[in-house]
Scaffold this active site. Structure first.
Site, PDB file in Angstrom:
ATOM      1  N   GLY A   7     -15.752   5.751 -16.201  1.00 53.27           N
ATOM      2  CA  GLY A   7     -14.649   4.806 -16.033  1.00 53.27           C
ATOM      3  C   GLY A   7     -14.926   3.687 -15.048  1.00 53.27           C
ATOM      4  N   TYR A  60       0.824  -1.218   0.000  1.00 54.88           N
ATOM      5  CA  TYR A  60       0.000   0.000   0.000  1.00 54.88           C
ATOM      6  C   TYR A  60       0.852   1.259   0.000  1.00 54.88           C
ATOM      7  CZ  TYR A  60      -4.351  -2.458   0.068  1.00 54.88           C
ATOM      8  OH  TYR A  60      -5.412  -3.245  -0.306  1.00 54.88           O
ATOM      9  N   CYS A  90      -0.524   2.504  16.493  1.00 53.43           N
ATOM     10  CA  CYS A  90      -1.548   3.440  16.955  1.00 53.43           C
ATOM     11  C   CYS A  90      -1.065   4.146  18.218  1.00 53.43           C
ATOM     12  CB  CYS A  90      -2.827   2.659  17.248  1.00 53.43           C
ATOM     13  SG  CYS A  90      -4.130   3.627  18.007  1.00 53.43           S
ATOM     14  N   HIS A 116     -14.613   3.590  -1.343  1.00 51.59           N
ATOM     15  CA  HIS A 116     -13.643   2.531  -1.036  1.00 51.59           C
ATOM     16  C   HIS A 116     -12.512   3.031  -0.150  1.00 51.59           C
ATOM     17  CE1 HIS A 116     -14.905  -0.049  -4.779  1.00 51.59           C
ATOM     18  NE2 HIS A 116     -15.854   0.081  -3.884  1.00 51.59           N
TER      19      HIS A 116
END
Ligand SMILES: [Zn+2]
Length: 257
Positions: free
Chosen positions: A194, A66, A154, A118
């Site tokens: 798209g 990612y 975190c 998303h």
């Protein structure tokens, strides 16, 4: 329906919804999810990278993928379709932009209050307590494809920080989804750009819009499945959106801007 006819609808619409999928970002060089699994990533499959189970099993592999994708987005530029959509907001009484893309190219082109169905590569959060990750993510080092990167922890609970995208097996975020549905049901012109328009639940949006009497137009370089009384404009997102905004409002945008 021709560009001229859609432009006529744009001129009289009170509330326009623009709904974008991967095809709106490919002209910016953003690989689609499948295309991103190339090069050094080609030996991985999505089930190893894009599920909560995959993240828990191998956080640094997943986070590395990612981060690599996020860097690709940071290096990319909004294309003329993003620019035309941002410009459109100046000319219609109400515009809602709903996207399935996890980049931030709409915002960088100037669109505001974009609804992300998303999630986003730029909004990581704690996998345990859900709190948004506050520390800025470094963009100094471009991770190589295939590089493992340890995700941050975190600050509230020491849990792992996960990408802020919707993974396989996860439901769409409730707030954005209900906002998108409300916009689809309230608009009088719904323009899908798209996106194949066949994957649910997102494919429900044009259906809802059409059901409430909106004009529904699909813009795609490839023929997409168009239901009864929906319309199709064939072409690249940048060309068609630029032509539409220019024709409707004389905005003089360049398709290569
Ligand atoms: Zn936490």
């Amino acid at each position: 329906m021709s560009v001229t006819e859609v432009a006529r609808h744009l001129k009289t619409a009170r509330h326009v919804v623009i709904f974008t999928g991967a095809g709106a970002s490919t002209e910016s060089g953003i690989p689609t999810f499948r295309d991103a699994l190339t090069g050094l990533w080609e030996h991985f499959d999505a089930s190893r990278l894009a599920t909560a189970e995959a993240f828990r099993a191998d956080p640094s592999l997943c986070w590395g993928w990612y981060e690599w994708r996020r860097h690709k987005v940071i290096q990319a530029q909004p294309n003329a379709a993003h620019v035309a959509i941002a410009e459109l907001a100046r000319h219609v009484p109400r515009l809602t932009v709903v996207t399935q893309n996890v980049d931030n190219l709409h915002e960088r082109a100037g669109s505001q209050a974009v609804i992300h169905l998303h999630g986003s590569l730029h909004s990581p959060r704690c996998i345990d307590c859900g709190v948004a990750h506050q520390a800025p993510l470094s963009i100094d080092v471009l991770p190589g494809a295939g590089a493992r990167i340890e995700p941050p922890r975190c600050t509230m609970c020491e849990g792992l920080v996960r990408p802020g995208v919707v993974w396989f097996g996860e439901t769409l975020p409730e707030g954005p989804w209900s906002d998108a549905l409300a916009a689809a049901e309230a608009c009088d012109l719904f323009v899908s750009i798209g996106t194949s328009g066949v994957v649910y639940p997102a494919a429900e949006l044009p259906l809802r819009a059409h059901g409430r009497g909106a004009t529904v137009v699909h813009i795609n370089p490839d023929r997409v499945e168009v239901r009864n009384q929906e319309f199709f404009l064939e072409g690249k997102a940048s060309d068609v959106m630029t032509a539409l905004v220019n024709e409707a409002f004389g905005a003089l945008l360049s398709p290569r801007s």
